[in-house]
Design an enzyme around this catalytic site. Sequence first.
Site, PDB file in Angstrom:
ATOM      1  NE  ARG A  90      17.113 -46.593  45.265  1.00 25.27           N
ATOM      2  CZ  ARG A  90      16.743 -45.465  46.043  1.00 25.27           C
ATOM      3  NH1 ARG A  90      17.554 -44.223  46.014  1.00 25.27           N
ATOM      4  NH2 ARG A  90      15.895 -45.608  47.128  1.00 25.27           N
TER       5      ARG A  90
ATOM      6  CE  LYS B 185      -3.572 -44.823  50.145  1.00 27.55           C
ATOM      7  NZ  LYS B 185      -4.313 -45.051  51.266  1.00 27.55           N
TER       8      LYS B 185
ATOM      9  CE  LYS C 291     -10.996 -52.891  48.278  1.00 29.42           C
ATOM     10  NZ  LYS C 291     -10.234 -53.850  48.358  1.00 29.42           N
TER      11      LYS C 291
ATOM     12  CD  GLU D 113      -6.086 -50.965  57.377  1.00 27.03           C
ATOM     13  OE1 GLU D 113      -5.506 -51.381  56.770  1.00 27.03           O
ATOM     14  OE2 GLU D 113      -5.984 -49.666  58.068  1.00 27.03           O
TER      15      GLU D 113
ATOM     16  CG  HIS E 191      -9.530 -45.707  50.739  1.00 23.69           C
ATOM     17  ND1 HIS E 191      -9.028 -45.696  49.395  1.00 23.69           N
ATOM     18  CD2 HIS E 191      -8.542 -46.302  51.256  1.00 23.69           C
ATOM     19  CE1 HIS E 191      -7.822 -46.049  49.039  1.00 23.69           C
ATOM     20  NE2 HIS E 191      -7.422 -46.530  50.392  1.00 23.69           N
TER      21      HIS E 191
END
Length: 505
Positions: A59, A167, A201, A235, A259
Amino acid sequence: MNPLRDPRDRRLPRVPDPCVLVVFGVTGDLARKKLIPAVYDLANRGLLPPGFVLLGFARRDWGDGDFETVAKEAARKGARTEFRDDVWQRLAEAIRFLPGAFDDDAAFDKLAETLREVDASHGTLGNAAFYLSIPPAAFPVVLQQMERTGMADNARSGGWRRVVVEKPFGHDLGSAQELNQMVDKVFGAQDVFRIDHYLGKETVQNLLALRFANTLFEPIWNAHHIDSVQITMAEDVGIESRAGFYEETGAARDVLQNHLLQLMALTAMEEPSSFDAEALRTEKRKVLGAIRPPKDLARYTVRGQYDQGWLAGQRVSGYRSEKDVAADSRTETYAAVRLEVETRRWAGVPFYLRTGKRLPRRVTEIAVLFRKAPHLPFSKTDTEELGSNQLVVRVQPDEGMTLRFGSKVPGSAMEVRDVAMDFLYGEAFTESSPEAYERLLLDVLLGDASLFPHNQEVEDSWRVIDPIEQFWAEGGEPELYRAGEWGPAAADEMLAGDGRAWRRP
Ligand SMILES: NC(=O)c1ccc[n+]([C@@H]2O[C@H](COP(=O)([O-])OP(=O)(O)OC[C@H]3O[C@@H](n4cnc5c(N)ncnc54)[C@H](OP(=O)(O)O)[C@@H]3O)[C@@H](O)[C@H]2O)c1
């Protein structure tokens, strides 16, 4: 068809039919960081057809030129392969931008008209893939617009029409079923591509090669020889600027449901009859359908939330102090569960899955831990340093595989200690691996759905997660863990209760 050419022979590069890639939400984070660089990398590798058009929809009041400038910057910053001006120039000639909001009928009419024009000007033969890189709440309106304008209709376009859904696929079983029905109403089942970028991957696909191209592992890939499996996605980062999304989602919905369960399915599935989408998905579904949520949810599920702490020498704040996070938030940033697969092959083998933010380092791995030898003809002190044999598939970083086993320590005593044998992608091959999005985008354009979860897989995964979420929603607060540590104490206790311990990746 050439009778000498096996249609399953995938050594030769496959180039898709001439087509348009329409990216809805092209000004967003995902498009800039992943999709546009992936399109550039494909162009640079010569894997886009001569008649290829990238059409951005968002937009902003941009013209084609403005979009091209932004896209060029994104490609320059994010591309895996070397940035070359001549490649970009060729791609830039085929870049279009259409401004519009999702509820704007006129903008979608214009999009339908542009697709027809592009067919004539670039020979795209009615072929188009629509990438929904947009907030999930916008899926219904965009799908309705595509249905209204006939954009999703293969027969009307004269070519193929495909949709790529990012997702999260819903936030529980009910919403996933609703979303699946909505998508299936507009697109044929074979034209829907649900992205779980982990499946793109190289190391994840190598799991299939490892298991089914070799004779070494399959005979021991069962409850007789395997003690347990640990699948970790850690992480070191926090939630970055995605508080709005994360507060609603949490670690289990964000990572475990998709995952980690996909990695578990690939680890546990039977050999597919071929690597066709149909055959692969059938085997994955059988596993996902045989996973039961733990019976004792209090004992076999753990959720945590990061508190302040130290990471890489820097002080980092706790989750509840992050911008736009509620001061009393109960959202989990760490989740661990013990699951079992109710099949003869896996009966009694626990699969421990864990994911978390602000853990000591970024790592994703699948560790298969083998049973100890039933009898050791050594003195106890000789084998004090011997752990269990392990096969560790490193999904990221340091992509590769490690085999850990006992070996004699040089010297006159019969002392046995763990050693590791390493396979590193970076060392074994000169070619670097494509990025997951690069591989998956190419597969969408080629119409190859092998690496995309089927809607039944998505629903089966929610059947595992929903009772856990419900249990947590009725329970107390997530346990705090210090940023920079490997999750809450309860996660260690969960394994200790089973006489096991987490691997330190
Ligand atoms: N970012 C990631 O790393 C990541 C990873 C996995 C999955 N995903 C999924 O990918 C999708 C996109 O994520 P994202 O991070 O790129 O989101 P984002 O940065 O918020 O971008 C959303 C995009 O949608 C556009 N948009 C939103 N509402 C619109 C409307 N009513 N009309 C027209 N355009 C509208 C936005 O345009 P404006 O710029 O005009 O607002 C923007 O281009 C989401 O489903 C997300 O869950 C993202």
